[in-house]
Design a protein around this motif. Structure first.
Motif, PDB file in Angstrom:
ATOM      1  N   ARG A 187      -4.880  -2.513   2.789  1.00 52.36           N
ATOM      2  CA  ARG A 187      -4.688  -2.918   4.189  1.00 52.36           C
ATOM      3  C   ARG A 187      -4.237  -1.740   5.031  1.00 52.36           C
ATOM      4  NH1 ARG A 187      -1.115  -3.861   7.790  1.00 52.36           N
ATOM      5  NH2 ARG A 187       0.570  -3.239   6.378  1.00 52.36           N
ATOM      6  N   HIS A 188      -3.291  -0.982   4.518  1.00 53.59           N
ATOM      7  CA  HIS A 188      -2.763   0.171   5.252  1.00 53.59           C
ATOM      8  C   HIS A 188      -3.843   1.233   5.471  1.00 53.59           C
ATOM      9  CE1 HIS A 188       0.337   2.941   6.695  1.00 53.59           C
ATOM     10  NE2 HIS A 188      -0.239   3.880   5.955  1.00 53.59           N
TER      11      HIS A 188
ATOM     12  N   SER B 258      -3.732 -10.950   4.049  1.00 54.06           N
ATOM     13  CA  SER B 258      -3.789  -9.572   4.546  1.00 54.06           C
ATOM     14  C   SER B 258      -4.781  -9.392   5.681  1.00 54.06           C
ATOM     15  CB  SER B 258      -4.189  -8.631   3.404  1.00 54.06           C
ATOM     16  OG  SER B 258      -5.583  -8.740   3.108  1.00 54.06           O
TER      17      SER B 258
ATOM     18  N   GLU C  53      -1.730  -4.236  -0.274  1.00 57.41           N
ATOM     19  CA  GLU C  53      -1.034  -3.601   0.838  1.00 57.41           C
ATOM     20  C   GLU C  53      -1.563  -2.187   1.078  1.00 57.41           C
ATOM     21  OE1 GLU C  53       1.389  -2.727   4.005  1.00 57.41           O
ATOM     22  OE2 GLU C  53       0.793  -4.650   3.127  1.00 57.41           O
ATOM     23  N   ALA C  54      -1.836  -1.454   0.004  1.00 61.23           N
ATOM     24  CA  ALA C  54      -2.385  -0.102   0.155  1.00 61.23           C
ATOM     25  C   ALA C  54      -3.762  -0.147   0.797  1.00 61.23           C
ATOM     26  CB  ALA C  54      -2.452   0.591  -1.201  1.00 61.23           C
TER      27      ALA C  54
ATOM     28  N   LYS D 259      -1.028   5.082  -2.154  1.00 63.20           N
ATOM     29  CA  LYS D 259      -1.276   5.509  -0.772  1.00 63.20           C
ATOM     30  C   LYS D 259      -2.485   6.426  -0.665  1.00 63.20           C
ATOM     31  CE  LYS D 259       3.610   5.100   0.516  1.00 63.20           C
ATOM     32  NZ  LYS D 259       4.838   5.824   0.928  1.00 63.20           N
TER      33      LYS D 259
END
Length: 308
Positions: free
Chosen positions: A93-94, A129, A90-91, A61
């Motif tokens: 993208r976030h 993504s 995912e990290a 994160k």
């Protein structure tokens, strides 16, 4: 905005850091590492060191920030990389990164050997993504073969099951220079680069080059896949790694690692490093250190661009 390199203390990652350092100030570079102590030298140079582990999604994160351009260096633990890589995607993208450049494997969707499967799954995850992306499909490193010259010289032969197949390899530093060019350049988003050396060589030619430079008799011992597996086992190579080695040689025999696309030379703005130079560097290093880098005479393919 930072230029971020994951796996930055690995052999490939460090080459990328050096290539970026020649292009941008240290304060514009961020190094994502698993072990902060291995990055003390990077921190001393003013590079932002971020601690994260592909196996611990919660640590990712803080690895990326909005607007970062990220070089996502693939993991080196075959069989575990799909969940690891999905966590990185995912990290990213976030966080809202501006560009995610992933180091895959030459051939992309057309590559059908064992090491390619997880790379293809990762590329698909990146596409799903909707992140801005670049695929850097790296061919093989010279160093996969030249770092194993001690046992080759001791035994007097290169051992493989690749027949007359050819390998369009390049130096690890060449691929790193291409990654740095993409991170610092423009117009790469949405591209898939097939990166390989300018010249494809065969194992008989490799053996002849080692013989020429070393002054020793070195030949090529072409094995069947079954013989290759048996000999690797006799040399103490783990079964899973042996299967990967033999499978890669099968891919070489089928011509899957022989493409000379010219895209690597185009990105780095010069010819790629010839195999002869890597052989010379290895022989010089061995003479200086007396090191023995491998237990056997078969090349061990490092996963292209694997993190350290």
């Amino acid at each position: 905005m930072s230029l971020v390199v994951t796996g930055a203390t690995g052999r490939f990652g460090r080459h990328v850091i050096e290539a970026l350092s020649a292009r941008v100030p240290a304060e514009g570079i961020a190094a994502v590492v698993r072990d902060r102590t291995r990055a003390a030298d990077l921190r001393a140079r003013g590079i932002d060191v971020r601690l994260a582990d592909y196996d611990r999604p919660d640590t990712l994160k803080g690895a990326f920030a909005a607007g970062d351009r990220v070089l996502f260096v693939s993991g080196n633990e075959a069989g575990r990389r799909v969940p690891q890589h999905r966590a990185v995607v995912e990290a990213a993208r976030h966080a809202g990164v501006a560009l995610l450049a992933y180091t895959g494997v030459l051939g992309g969707p057309k590559a059908d050997f064992l090491l390619a499967a997880e790379h293809k799954a990762t590329e698909q995850a990146i596409l799903e993504s909707s992140l801005p992306y670049v695929f850097l499909r790296n061919g093989w490193y010279h160093e996969n073969y030249t770092e194993n010259l001690a046992p080759v010289l001791r035994q007097g032969y290169v051992m493989a099951s690749a027949g007359d197949g050819r390998v369009a390899s390049a130096a690890r530093a060449d691929y790193a220079a291409a990654a740095a060019a993409v991170l610092t350049g423009e117009g790469h988003e949405g591209r898939a680069y097939e990166l390989s050396g300018d010249t494809a060589w065969s194992f008989p030619e490799f053996a002849a080059e080692v013989a020429r430079q070393s002054g020793r008799e070195v030949g090529y011992r072409d094995l069947s896949p079954q013989e290759h597996l048996r000999m690797l086992a006799e040399h103490g190579v783990p079964e899973q790694l042996s299967e990967v080695l033999v499978d890669v040689d099968g891919a070489v025999k089928r011509g899957l690692l022989s493409a000379t696309t010219g895209e690597l030379a185009q990105l780095i703005g010069r010819p790629t490093t010839p195999l002869s130079a890597a052989v010379a560097a290895s022989l010089d290093g061995r003479a200086a250190t007396g090191s023995t880098p491998s237990r056997h005479g078969s090349p061990e393919p490092e996963v292209p661009a694997a993190r350290g």
